[in-house]
Structure formats: structure tokens, C-alpha cells
Design a protein around this motif. Structure first.
Motif, mmCIF file in Angstrom:
data_model
loop_
_atom_site.group_PDB
_atom_site.id
_atom_site.type_symbol
_atom_site.label_atom_id
_atom_site.label_comp_id
_atom_site.label_asym_id
_atom_site.label_seq_id
_atom_site.Cartn_x
_atom_site.Cartn_y
_atom_site.Cartn_z
ATOM 1 N N GLU A 29 -31.474 1.311 -6.348
ATOM 2 C CA GLU A 29 -32.567 2.144 -5.906
ATOM 3 C C GLU A 29 -33.862 1.337 -5.906
ATOM 4 O O GLU A 29 -34.056 0.415 -6.684
ATOM 5 N N LYS A 193 -31.400 7.538 9.034
ATOM 6 C CA LYS A 193 -31.733 8.919 9.380
ATOM 7 C C LYS A 193 -30.919 9.362 10.583
ATOM 8 O O LYS A 193 -30.702 8.605 11.515
ATOM 9 N N TYR A 200 -30.326 11.580 5.934
ATOM 10 C CA TYR A 200 -29.512 10.382 6.089
ATOM 11 C C TYR A 200 -28.083 10.748 6.483
ATOM 12 O O TYR A 200 -27.538 11.763 6.044
ATOM 13 N N HIS A 488 -25.923 0.459 -2.239
ATOM 14 C CA HIS A 488 -27.321 0.858 -2.054
ATOM 15 C C HIS A 488 -27.475 1.719 -0.802
ATOM 16 O O HIS A 488 -28.155 2.749 -0.830
ATOM 17 N N GLN A 489 -26.828 1.297 0.266
ATOM 18 C CA GLN A 489 -26.969 2.030 1.525
ATOM 19 C C GLN A 489 -26.352 3.421 1.428
ATOM 20 O O GLN A 489 -26.991 4.413 1.802
ATOM 21 N N LYS A 492 -28.186 6.244 -0.379
ATOM 22 C CA LYS A 492 -29.274 6.988 0.266
ATOM 23 C C LYS A 492 -28.814 8.356 0.747
ATOM 24 O O LYS A 492 -29.632 9.258 0.960
ATOM 25 N N GLN A 495 -30.276 11.848 -0.183
ATOM 26 C CA GLN A 495 -31.628 11.648 -0.711
ATOM 27 C C GLN A 495 -32.668 11.924 0.371
ATOM 28 O O GLN A 495 -32.362 11.888 1.567
ATOM 29 N N ASP A 498 -36.808 8.048 3.500
ATOM 30 C CA ASP A 498 -37.948 7.176 3.195
ATOM 31 C C ASP A 498 -38.484 6.606 4.498
ATOM 32 O O ASP A 498 -37.923 5.663 5.053
ATOM 33 N N GLU A 501 -39.284 2.751 4.595
ATOM 34 C CA GLU A 501 -38.241 1.776 4.251
ATOM 35 C C GLU A 501 -38.360 0.522 5.108
ATOM 36 O O GLU A 501 -38.499 0.593 6.324
#
Length: 713
Positions: A29, A193, A200, A488-489, A492, A495, A498, A501
């Protein structure tokens, strides 16, 4: 969309240059906001600005109106030899080498400081040390790859196969930002997105080919046939090196299976079409729409079992590949997966260089990927590859140090001012378009005004606390970094989106327009000589980095970007009449580029490169407007015998200075969404002011009558 490489976009120009790749860093994160500390202020500008262009590199025996690229760069090209460890070399490579030298200094200082265990500094030092430990790499052999090879060997059912395939997916494709459609895994995953809403979503993309594109398998061209034969030889040699029995027979079967996968693949032009690709499938529907894979097992192994919807970017290809998973013999898939595991470890595709296996393996991989596919005679020295690999795996950790030391606040402020000026020029340009309706103009201007601009470095940095880096495990470090990036991807998902980003690291020599965020990233490493010189006359800066900025702004309004509104939503905001005019203008530009023939019998694909060509023409147009506006109504000084307008266009032409090997050029023409550099330099022929500056006349090769010059934005 980035400037390139396949990193894409100015993208593949960078990847083929063989330097720091435009890779997303591995990490967890994002940490709390902590912008990089600015470096000390740069020295005051010289009293008399330098011209910012390379006079010695010109070839004044060539008329600008016949070949502006040769005029701007011919002198340099005649006298320059591509280094043996590169497939091409150009202005971008100069920036790459600057970033490379700086990273070397940073990492050397870290290693000497004996950083604390568990710190990012220790991770950087250990990753680099492991990569440089050739004796240790030879001793470990296939040890770090063995768990993956064992899981492949243990496949006994379609469910087992599906689990192995799902466990192998990585976040190594990006159809919208980097226009990267290639993965050697059977599928790639892109997390961003949704095209339709502010949430996401995971997107599944076709993959599974060891060569760059389906055309390498299906084309009847004699050079392609020779490449296929070389690929089969390479497959067999790599399997033999690993002690696999009956390697020659298995190599033929692997190539045959990949050819079937290639036949299922959608062409790149279709993959670029966001309307064809916007296919959100209920996860439960994959079994019916793409039978052959045990999708429950696949999604569970891929960490996607909680997703109710997964986008099928190329639905026909996904269904076709799934059929092969269900119909081809399990031993064939085991051999295929074994080869791809070895190939992935022996060749680092994002960095276009040898991987982390012993030399016998990486020599074979370079012989095919580096020499056969790209024409490069020899691999880059290990020290340079170590820097690239470290920077890719720990991108933000290296990037934070890079930005602090090498990107002064004064440069950031000056570039931000240029971005503001070019955005203002775009607004003015839109307002002056006679063909566009007031309704569409208002939407375009609204989108431009709401564009987020990131200059130099992100506001938040990745946290690498969960990434294990060992000083004695080079391949393991890379594989763990790739897995951590994937985690990590997919982390998202679920969530909040962002909007700020970043998709590039500060030390990346590239720039990117992010259609889903309506944002742009300009990393610190591209904001340097020869693209940006704070002491140079504005003409050169606007012609070089200004055109890059204009290019990225224009991507928001090219044939893909124009499909997205100011909130990054896929939404048609054009009137039918304006859409028709835009389509006609882009078709004319595609025809102009398709007329170029960089290699005998091989033309630029104007449709494939359409978005980048639009961005080049439009970006140069608004950069020129912003430059003229920056003069405040005054005349530009004459420097080195050149007017301001001459320096502006010359700086643009020298941005695309390049020499490239034929094999690499062929690969670019067939697979890349960017025209070759020499043709991009000829963009000037569509700009009226270029004719006034350099006196191009009817009868000269680049001359276009005023009504034939393409004006889109």
C-alpha cells in the motif's frame, strides 16, 4: 498513453534503447503523503541563453523540405555507430544514460553506508549485490525456479492446469496507459478504474506468446519464417540446457501450440479499440462464455475469487485460448509452461535484457530475443543491467532518492509553468477551431482544465516492507518483486479510486497520459538535457520537452483519449457532425503515415500508430502556440544564426534523433503503436509555421499544400 516503448506514448523507443524501463514498481500500500525533498536550487541562468540545439549534428546538404529528419540529424547519424549492446540509440538514450549514471552513484553510496536491515536502502543494496553475484548465480542454478517447475510437473488434471495458469498471472499488461498488450504468461491482468464507473476492476488480457506478436507466427514473409525457425531452435536449446528429455520434439510441439494461441489472438488494432474491449463479464459467466478452463480454480489461484466482475479485454481470444486449455494434451501444456518458466527467468522482457539464470541460459536467451528479434550484437554489461533491474523492482525506493538529489525545485517550477502555458494554448486552440461545435468545444475545454498534472515525482511513495530481498538470490528477488507488484495491483480492488496514482517512477525516461484519471505524469528523468535545459533559450525547451508535454495533453483528445470525459469515464461527448470530421481528419493522417516505407516493402501502419501520430501533430501545434505566447509579443533573439522558430522546429526534430537496427525496426513497425523516430520527426510538415521558418517549397518531398496539411486540434 505513454510516449513510447511498449513502456508505449514515446514508449518502445525507450525499451529498444535498452535502459531503465517504464515499469511499475513492486510494493504494497502507498505510504502516507511524503513528497520528495527538493534538491538545492539550480545555478542562476546564464546571461545569454544557449541555443539548445546541436548544430554539428545537422546535415545542411539536405533540404529541410525534402527530409527534415536528415537535415536535423544527418550529420550525427553519418558519424555515429550504434553501440554493440543496443538495438538503437538516440536522444532518449542520452537521458537513459544520465539516469543510469545517477542511479549507479546512488546505489554505490547506499552500499557503502551499510544501511540498516529492513530499510529500503538495504533492499536496494541487497538486490543490486545479488544481481552482481555471478558466482552465486551460477551456483544456485535453477534453485529459485524449482518450486514453479515442480508445480508444473505435478499437473494431473485440467483443474491443476487452471490453478497453475492462475497462479502465474501478473500485472504485466496495460492497454490504456502504456499501450502494452504483451505478456508471456497465458493471460495478463490490468487493474485500473472501470471504464464505466468510479471503482477498480480487474481486466484479463490475452497472452501466452514467446514472440512479440501473432504476426511472427502467422505471416508468410520469409524473414518471419526464418525467425520462427530460430525460435524453435532456441526452445530446444533452452530445454536441453535444463536437462529436459526429447527437447527437439517438444520444441516443435511448443511452437505448434503457440501458433494455435496466436490464431486465437485479436490483432493489436482491435485491442486498441476500447469499445470492443469494454466487456465486463460476471466472473460466474466465464465458464459458459470461455469453456475449457476451470475458472473457479483459475480465479482462486490468481487472487480474484472475490471479484463479481472481471473485464474480458479480448473476449474472442480469451474464449479461444480457454478452448485450447481444455483440448490440448496436458503433457503439451506442461512442456509449454516449463519452457516459458525458463525463458522468463533467462530473459527479462520489460528490460529487454538477459535475466538472472546462469550464463549458459542467458546467452541462449539473448541470442534469440536480443540478436534475432532486435539485431543487437551483444548484451549490455552486467553492471548496467543490475541498475535497470534494481530500479524496476524497487522503483519508488530508488525514485525517491533520485528525485531528492537530481530534480531541483527550480526545474519543477519551470516545467510546471510550461505545462500551464501549453494547457492554456490548447484551450485557445480549441476555441479557434472553426469546424467544432460550441457544445463539443465546451466539453473539450472542461476536460483540459480538469487534467491533473504530476511533475517529477508522486505525492505518495510505495511501501516495500513486505517484499523479501536477499543478497544471495537474484532470480528469487525478481520473481518476488513481480509477485509483490501483482499483489499491490489486485490489492486496489474494492478500495477507493486514487485519482493521483502515478504509473511511472521518477527515474523513468518517459511520460504518460492516463485517460482513466484524466491525468499526466512527467517523471524527473525526462526533464533533463537534451529535452529540457533550464539555461537554454525557450525556443529549444518548447520544441523539445514542450512538444512532449503537448503530446501527452493531446493524448487526452486523440482517437482513444477523445472517448473519455473529464472524469475519466468512457463517454461520447462529441456531436455526430464533430465526430465525423474528427474521423475523416484522423483517416487522412493515417494515410499520410502509411505512405512511409522505413524498410523495403514494409510500410508504417498508419492505423496502428494513429493515436501517437495525432498526439505528435496536435502536441507540436500547441507547443508552438505556447512558445510564441511566451515571447509576450517580442521578437525572439537570433542565436547561432537561427531564428526562434527555426530553433523550435530543429529542437523538435532532434528529439527524434535515432539510429536503429533493421530487426528492431521491423519489430517496431509490426507491433508498436508508435511510428519509427525518423517518421515522427517529419510531423513538422503539417505545421504552417514550419514552412515559414525553413522555406519548404512545392516539389520538395515533404511539402504539403496548405489544404493537405492535417489539422486536428
Amino acid at each position: 498513453m505513454s510516449l513510447r516503448p511498449n513502456l508505449l506514448s514515446f514508449g518502445l523507443a525507450l525499451a529498444l534503447a535498452g535502459g531503465l524501463a517504464a515499469c511499475k514498481p513492486a510494493g504494497n500500500e502507498a505510504s502516507a503523503p511524503e513528497p520528495a525533498k527538493p534538491a538545492a536550487a539550480a545555478p542562476a541562468a546564464a546571461a545569454t541563453p544557449v541555443s539548445g540545439v546541436d548544430l554539428a549534428g545537422m546535415d545542411k546538404s539536405v533540404k529541410p523540405g525534402d527530409d527534415f529528419d536528415a537535415f536535423a540529424n544527418g550529420g550525427w547519424r553519418k558519424n555515429f555507430e550504434i553501440p554493440a549492446d543496443r538495438s538503437n540509440y538516440g536522444a532518449f538514450t542520452v537521458l537513459l544514460e544520465t539516469a543510469e549514471k545517477r542511479n549507479a552513484e546512488l546505489i554505490a553510496q547506499l552500499a557503502a553506508s551499510k544501511p540498516a536491515d529492513g530499510s529500503d536502502a538495504r533492499r536496494i543494496a541487497d538486490f543490486h549485490a545479488a544481481y552482481m553475484d555471478e558466482a552465486g548465480i551460477e551456483k544456485r542454478g535453477l534453485q529459485s525456479l524449482q518450486p514453479q517447475l515442480d508445480s508444473i510437473k505435478a499437473i494431473a488434471s485440467r483443474a491443476d492446469l487452471s490453478r497453475v495458469l492462475g497462479a502465474g498471472v501478473r500485472a504485466d499488461t496495460d492497454p490504456l496507459n502504456a499501450t502494452n498488450f504483451h505478456t508471456d504468461n497465458l493471460f495478463g491482468v490490468f487493474v485500473a478504474k472501470s471504464l464505466d464507473e468510479a471503482a477498480y476492476v480487474a481486466t484479463l488480457m490475452q497472452g501466452g506468446l514467446g514472440m512479440p506478436d501473432r504476426e511472427y507466427y502467422l505471416s508468410q514473409d520469409k524473414d518471419m519464417a526464418a525467425t520462427r525457425a530460430a525460435y524453435e531452435t532456441y526452445i530446444a536449446a533452452l530445454l536441453k540446457q535444463a536437462g529436459v528429455a526429447d527437447a527437439d520434439t517438444k520444441a516443435k510441439a511448443i511452437l505448434a501450440l503457440e501458433t494455435k494461441i496466436a490464431k486465437a489472438h485479436a490483432p493489436v488494432i482491435d485491442s486498441q479499440n476500447v469499445h470492443k474491449s469494454n466487456n465486463p463479464w460476471p466472473a460466474a459467466a466465464f465458464a459458459q462464455r470461455a469453456p475449457g478452463i476451470d475458472w473457479t480454480a483459475f480465479f482462486d489461484a490468481a487472487g480474484l475469487s472475490a471479484q463479481k466482475t472481471v473485464v474480458a479485454w479480448q473476449p474472442g481470444a480469451i474464449a479461444g485460448i480457454a478452448r485450447l486449455v481444455g483440448s490440448e494434451p496436458l503433457p503439451a501444456w506442461q512442456d509449454y509452461l516449463t519452457f516459458h518458466a525458463l525463458d522468463h527467468a533467462a530473459w527479462n522482457e520489460p528490460l529487454r535484457g538477459p535475466g538472472e539464470l546462469p550464463k549458459a541460459y542467458t546467452d541462449l536467451a539473448f541470442g534469440f530475443h536480443g540478436t534475432t528479434l532486435a539485431g543487437t550484437p551483444q548484451a549490455r554489461e552486467r553492471g548496467k543491467r543490475a541498475l535497470d533491474a534494481t530500479s524496476a523492482a524497487l522503483g519508488d525506493a530508488v525514485g525517491k532518492l533520485y528525485a531528492e538529489k537530481y530534480f531541483p525545485a527550480s526545474s519543477k517550477a519551470k516545467v510546471e509553468e510550461m505545462v500551464h502555458n501549453i494547457l492554456a494554448a490548447f484551450d485557445e486552440r480549441v476555441d479557434s477551431l472553426a469546424w467544432m461545435s460550441a457544445q463539443t468545444k465546451a466539453k473539450a475545454r472542461e476536460k483540459a482544465k480538469s487534467m491533473r498534472v504530476g511533475v517529477g515525482y508522486p505525492e505518495r511513495w510505495r511501501d516495500y516492507a513486505k517484499l523479501e530481498i536477499r543478497a544471495d538470490d537474484a532470480l528469487g528477488n525478481r520473481l518476488r518483486a513481480e509477485l509483490q507488484e501483482y499483489r499491490h495491483q489486485i490489492g486496489k480492488l474494492g478500495q477507493p479510486v486514487d485519482a493521483g496514482e502515478w504509473w511511472m517512477t521518477p527515474q523513468t525516461v518517459n511520460a504518460v497520459q492516463l485517460p482513466l484519471q484524466n491525468a499526466m505524469n512527467f517523471p524527473a528523468a525526462i526533464l533533463d538535457k537534451p529535452f529540457f535545459d533550464p539555461d537554454a533559450d525557450p525556443a529549444a525547451n518548447y520544441g523539445a520537452i514542450g512538444a512532449v508535454i503537448g503530446h501527452e495533453i493531446s493524448h487526452g483528445f486523440d482517437d482513444t483519449g477523445a472517448e473519455f470525459d473529464g472524469q475519466g469515464k468512457l463517454h461520447n461527448w462529441w456531436t455526430p457532425e464533430d465526430s465525423k470530421h474528427f474521423a475523416e481528419a484522423t483517416q487522412k493522417l493515417a494515410a499520410q503515415y502509411s505512405a512511409y516505407e522505413p524498410l523495403p516493402g514494409l510500410h508504417v501502419n498508419g492505423k496502428l500508430t494513429s493515436g501517437e501520430n495525432i498526439a505528435d501533430v496536435s502536441g507540436l501545434t500547441i507547443a508552438y502556440m505556447a512558445y510564441r505566447k511566451s515571447l509576450g509579443g517580442k521578437d525572439a533573439p537570433v542565436i547561432d544564426g537561427l531564428s526562434g522558430d527555426q530553433r523550435f522546429f530543429l529542437a523538435f526534430g532532434q528529439t527524434w534523433r535515432s539510429k536503429i537496427r533493421d530487426a528492431a525496426l521491423r519489430q517496431r513497425i509490426l507491433t508498436d503503436g508508435h511510428a519509427p523516430a525518423a517518421q515522427r520527426a517529419q510531423t513538422v510538415r503539417n505545421i504552417d509555421a514550419w514552412y515559414d521558418a525553413w522555406g519548404a517549397k512545392p516539389g520538395e518531398a515533404l511539402y504539403l499544400a496548405p489544404e493537405q496539411r492535417i489539422k486536428i486540434w
